[in-house]
Design a protein around this motif. Structure first.
Motif, PDB file in Angstrom:
ATOM      1  N   PHE A  36       4.233  -2.718  -7.199  1.00 29.25           N
ATOM      2  CA  PHE A  36       5.213  -1.890  -6.513  1.00 29.25           C
ATOM      3  C   PHE A  36       5.444  -2.408  -5.094  1.00 29.25           C
ATOM      4  N   ARG A  37       6.700  -2.606  -4.735  1.00 29.14           N
ATOM      5  CA  ARG A  37       7.007  -3.384  -3.552  1.00 29.14           C
ATOM      6  C   ARG A  37       6.436  -2.812  -2.264  1.00 29.14           C
ATOM      7  N   PHE A  38       6.442  -1.499  -2.123  1.00 26.97           N
ATOM      8  CA  PHE A  38       5.948  -0.927  -0.877  1.00 26.97           C
ATOM      9  C   PHE A  38       4.432  -1.053  -0.755  1.00 26.97           C
ATOM     10  N   LEU A  39       3.759  -1.365  -1.864  1.00 25.03           N
ATOM     11  CA  LEU A  39       2.297  -1.449  -1.821  1.00 25.03           C
ATOM     12  C   LEU A  39       1.788  -2.885  -1.825  1.00 25.03           C
ATOM     13  N   THR A  40       2.672  -3.842  -2.070  1.00 26.99           N
ATOM     14  CA  THR A  40       2.188  -5.218  -2.221  1.00 26.99           C
ATOM     15  C   THR A  40       1.685  -5.806  -0.912  1.00 26.99           C
ATOM     16  N   ASN A  41       2.096  -5.194   0.223  1.00 26.06           N
ATOM     17  CA  ASN A  41       1.653  -5.755   1.502  1.00 26.06           C
ATOM     18  C   ASN A  41       0.236  -5.335   1.874  1.00 26.06           C
ATOM     19  N   PHE A  42      -0.291  -4.339   1.167  1.00 24.96           N
ATOM     20  CA  PHE A  42      -1.629  -3.860   1.500  1.00 24.96           C
ATOM     21  C   PHE A  42      -2.677  -4.630   0.725  1.00 24.96           C
ATOM     22  N   SER A  43      -3.945  -4.443   1.119  1.00 27.47           N
ATOM     23  CA  SER A  43      -5.016  -5.121   0.398  1.00 27.47           C
ATOM     24  C   SER A  43      -5.169  -4.505  -0.984  1.00 27.47           C
ATOM     25  N   ASN A  44      -5.664  -5.317  -1.898  1.00 33.13           N
ATOM     26  CA  ASN A  44      -5.721  -4.865  -3.281  1.00 33.13           C
ATOM     27  C   ASN A  44      -6.894  -3.939  -3.571  1.00 33.13           C
ATOM     28  N   GLY A  45      -7.820  -3.831  -2.628  1.00 32.66           N
ATOM     29  CA  GLY A  45      -9.003  -3.008  -2.881  1.00 32.66           C
ATOM     30  C   GLY A  45      -8.721  -1.537  -2.672  1.00 32.66           C
ATOM     31  N   HIS A  46      -9.787  -0.816  -2.306  1.00 34.18           N
ATOM     32  CA  HIS A  46      -9.645   0.620  -2.114  1.00 34.18           C
ATOM     33  C   HIS A  46      -9.421   0.999  -0.658  1.00 34.18           C
ATOM     34  N   GLN A  47      -9.246  -0.029   0.193  1.00 32.51           N
ATOM     35  CA  GLN A  47      -9.217   0.229   1.631  1.00 32.51           C
ATOM     36  C   GLN A  47      -8.156   1.261   2.036  1.00 32.51           C
ATOM     37  N   TYR A  48      -6.935   1.078   1.533  1.00 36.58           N
ATOM     38  CA  TYR A  48      -5.844   1.950   1.960  1.00 36.58           C
ATOM     39  C   TYR A  48      -5.405   2.914   0.879  1.00 36.58           C
ATOM     40  N   LEU A  49      -6.243   3.087  -0.114  1.00 35.93           N
ATOM     41  CA  LEU A  49      -5.837   3.872  -1.285  1.00 35.93           C
ATOM     42  C   LEU A  49      -5.422   5.288  -0.901  1.00 35.93           C
ATOM     43  N   GLU A  50      -6.101   5.875   0.101  1.00 34.55           N
ATOM     44  CA  GLU A  50      -5.787   7.255   0.452  1.00 34.55           C
ATOM     45  C   GLU A  50      -4.410   7.382   1.108  1.00 34.55           C
ATOM     46  N   PHE A  51      -3.877   6.275   1.639  1.00 32.00           N
ATOM     47  CA  PHE A  51      -2.566   6.353   2.279  1.00 32.00           C
ATOM     48  C   PHE A  51      -1.429   6.028   1.315  1.00 32.00           C
ATOM     49  N   ALA A  52      -1.797   5.544   0.137  1.00 33.08           N
ATOM     50  CA  ALA A  52      -0.767   5.099  -0.813  1.00 33.08           C
ATOM     51  C   ALA A  52       0.261   6.179  -1.155  1.00 33.08           C
ATOM     52  N   PRO A  53      -0.163   7.447  -1.331  1.00 36.91           N
ATOM     53  CA  PRO A  53       0.843   8.458  -1.701  1.00 36.91           C
ATOM     54  C   PRO A  53       2.014   8.549  -0.726  1.00 36.91           C
ATOM     55  N   ARG A  54       1.772   8.244   0.541  1.00 37.24           N
ATOM     56  CA  ARG A  54       2.872   8.295   1.502  1.00 37.24           C
ATOM     57  C   ARG A  54       3.989   7.336   1.134  1.00 37.24           C
ATOM     58  N   TYR A  55       3.580   6.203   0.555  1.00 38.59           N
ATOM     59  CA  TYR A  55       4.562   5.153   0.330  1.00 38.59           C
ATOM     60  C   TYR A  55       5.273   5.273  -1.003  1.00 38.59           C
ATOM     61  N   VAL A  56       4.955   6.310  -1.761  1.00 35.85           N
ATOM     62  CA  VAL A  56       5.662   6.479  -3.030  1.00 35.85           C
ATOM     63  C   VAL A  56       6.564   7.711  -3.014  1.00 35.85           C
ATOM     64  N   ALA A  57       6.466   8.531  -1.963  1.00 33.87           N
ATOM     65  CA  ALA A  57       7.253   9.771  -1.925  1.00 33.87           C
ATOM     66  C   ALA A  57       8.747   9.485  -1.947  1.00 33.87           C
ATOM     67  N   TYR A  58       9.158   8.495  -1.171  1.00 37.31           N
ATOM     68  CA  TYR A  58      10.576   8.143  -1.098  1.00 37.31           C
ATOM     69  C   TYR A  58      11.102   7.756  -2.474  1.00 37.31           C
ATOM     70  N   THR A  59      10.298   6.952  -3.180  1.00 36.58           N
ATOM     71  CA  THR A  59      10.740   6.472  -4.489  1.00 36.58           C
ATOM     72  C   THR A  59      10.815   7.600  -5.506  1.00 36.58           C
ATOM     73  N   CYS A  60       9.881   8.569  -5.401  1.00 32.61           N
ATOM     74  CA  CYS A  60       9.955   9.729  -6.286  1.00 32.61           C
ATOM     75  C   CYS A  60      11.285  10.447  -6.091  1.00 32.61           C
ATOM     76  N   GLY A  61      11.653  10.628  -4.822  1.00 27.78           N
ATOM     77  CA  GLY A  61      12.936  11.270  -4.533  1.00 27.78           C
ATOM     78  C   GLY A  61      14.104  10.461  -5.040  1.00 27.78           C
ATOM     79  N   LEU A  62      13.980   9.157  -4.905  1.00 25.59           N
ATOM     80  CA  LEU A  62      15.043   8.254  -5.344  1.00 25.59           C
ATOM     81  C   LEU A  62      15.306   8.414  -6.842  1.00 25.59           C
ATOM     82  N   ILE A  63      14.225   8.445  -7.616  1.00 21.96           N
ATOM     83  CA  ILE A  63      14.367   8.603  -9.071  1.00 21.96           C
ATOM     84  C   ILE A  63      14.949   9.977  -9.391  1.00 21.96           C
TER      85      ILE A  63
END
Lengths: 159, 207
Positions: free
Chosen positions: A100-127
């Motif tokens: 997913f494009r908004f997440l590809t810039n982050f590290s692949n581990g669990h480091q930023y996992l808790e912030f991930a929901p922020r970056y999918v809200a826009y796309t949920c609305g878009l759909i």
């Protein structure tokens, strides 16, 4: 290429802005409020759909519409197609994007996992907005388990 | 010529109804609304046949035809013909032409289709205005002006610019051929019967 970057940066700034706004409103609540971002996505999805479907033959049914979301709609916005579409044929659809494009810039581990929901809200609305313009009322949620991949659950509301 | 164009929303509420010419009593706002709304039932009926078609009794050719956004002539009265177009987003575009005017009787289907497609493009642009809320009436003067342009230019006047352009280009080609005749001196009048015949052909067929 440059326009992709503009979109990505604008998107992350919108999220930062929305987070700042909610922080000002109430300091007590830990919960982040992304409904504004979701609504921005909704409006964009609603409007873009009219243009995207202009040259398109009439959709046969709901599944046909979902396929359109997975292919053309996704290509238009994220320059790739959805990797996996699953459905129970009763109004629940799961769209999986492995990078997913908004997440590809982050590290692949669990480091930023808790912030991930922020970056999918826009796309949920878009759909949701895109489907709403196609006369399908739905609730769209997202789920991120491992970092660049993301699943969107679409629950179609039948009345 | 097109006397009226309407954009009808998902819930059959009019988003925009525009007409040109108000010289006769039949061209007033109320009768326009009435004309457009008479067509809505026919429009819903066409859509319903499209949906039942999925179960697959009709032939494949008919199905692809029905999946077209343009629905063709919906309804015709003594004075008017009503054409319909439904977008994927369930917005209904309705175009009414007068069948009494001299040019009204020979409007071609392709012309109406082109006009409605252009109207669809204009609609898509209009709702992309960030100040426009979904379901609101379209009040944009720019949209109004462009729609009236479509009504005046495209449907009704039978010759389109593209056709004239093609004819003149072909005339140019014929002229180039004619002066390549070795017996033709530069500046002379063109007397070739062949050229004359071909030019008359263009005049008869095309424009």
């Amino acid at each position: 290429m440059a326009d992709d970057i503009v979109f990505e940066l604008l998107h992350s700034e919108i999220i930062n802005y929305a987070l700042e706004q909610t922080k000002d409103n109430d300091n007590e609540k830990k919960e982040v409020d992304l409904s504004v971002v979701e609504y921005i996505g909704f409006a964009a999805g609603y409007k873009i759909m009219e243009r995207l479907t202009r040259e398109w033959p009439r959709f046969k049914d709901e599944l046909d519409t979902m396929k359109f979301i997975c292919t053309d709609f996704w290509t238009c916005i994220y320059k790739k197609q959805i990797d996996n579409l699953r459905t129970n044929h009763q109004g629940v659809y799961v769209l999986q994007d492995n990078a997913f494009r908004f997440l590809t810039n982050f590290s692949n581990g669990h480091q930023y996992l808790e912030f991930a929901p922020r970056y999918v809200a826009y796309t949920c609305g878009l759909i949701r907005g895109g489907l709403a313009n196609l006369c399908i009322n739905s609730v769209v949620t997202a789920e991120v388990q491992s970092m660049p991949s993301c699943k969107f659950h679409i629950h179609v509301q039948r009345t | 010529m097109a006397v009226c164009v309407a954009v009808i929303g998902k819930d059959n509420s009019p988003l925009y109804i525009g007409g040109v010419g108000n010289d006769t009593s039949s061209d007033n706002e109320l009768s326009r609304q009435w004309l457009v709304h008479t067509a809505l039932d026919a429009l819903e009926e066409r859509l319903a046949t499209t949906n039942t078609n999925n179960t697959g009794t009709n032939s494949n050719a008919a199905r692809t035809d029905l999946r077209d956004l343009y629905l063709g002539l919906l309804y015709s009265t003594d004075t008017h013909k009503i054409y319909g177009y439904v977008t994927n987003t369930r917005i209904k575009l309705v175009l009414v032409t007068s069948s009494t005017s001299p040019s009204g009787s020979n409007i071609r289907d392709a012309e109406v289709r082109t006009a409605l497609r252009r109207l669809h493009a204009l609609y898509a642009d209009a709702i992309c205005n960030p100040f426009h809320l979904p379901g609101d009436q379209i009040t944009s003067p720019k949209f109004d002006k462009q729609v009236k342009n479509i009504m005046l230019n495209n449907v009704g006047s039978n010759i389109r610019d593209a056709e004239v352009r093609t004819a003149l280009r072909r005339l140019h080609a014929l002229y180039a051929d004619a002066i390549c005749n070795p017996f033709h001196l530069p500046g002379d009048q063109i007397t070739s019967p062949k050229f004359d015949k071909q030019v008359k052909n263009i005049m008869l067929n095309n424009v």
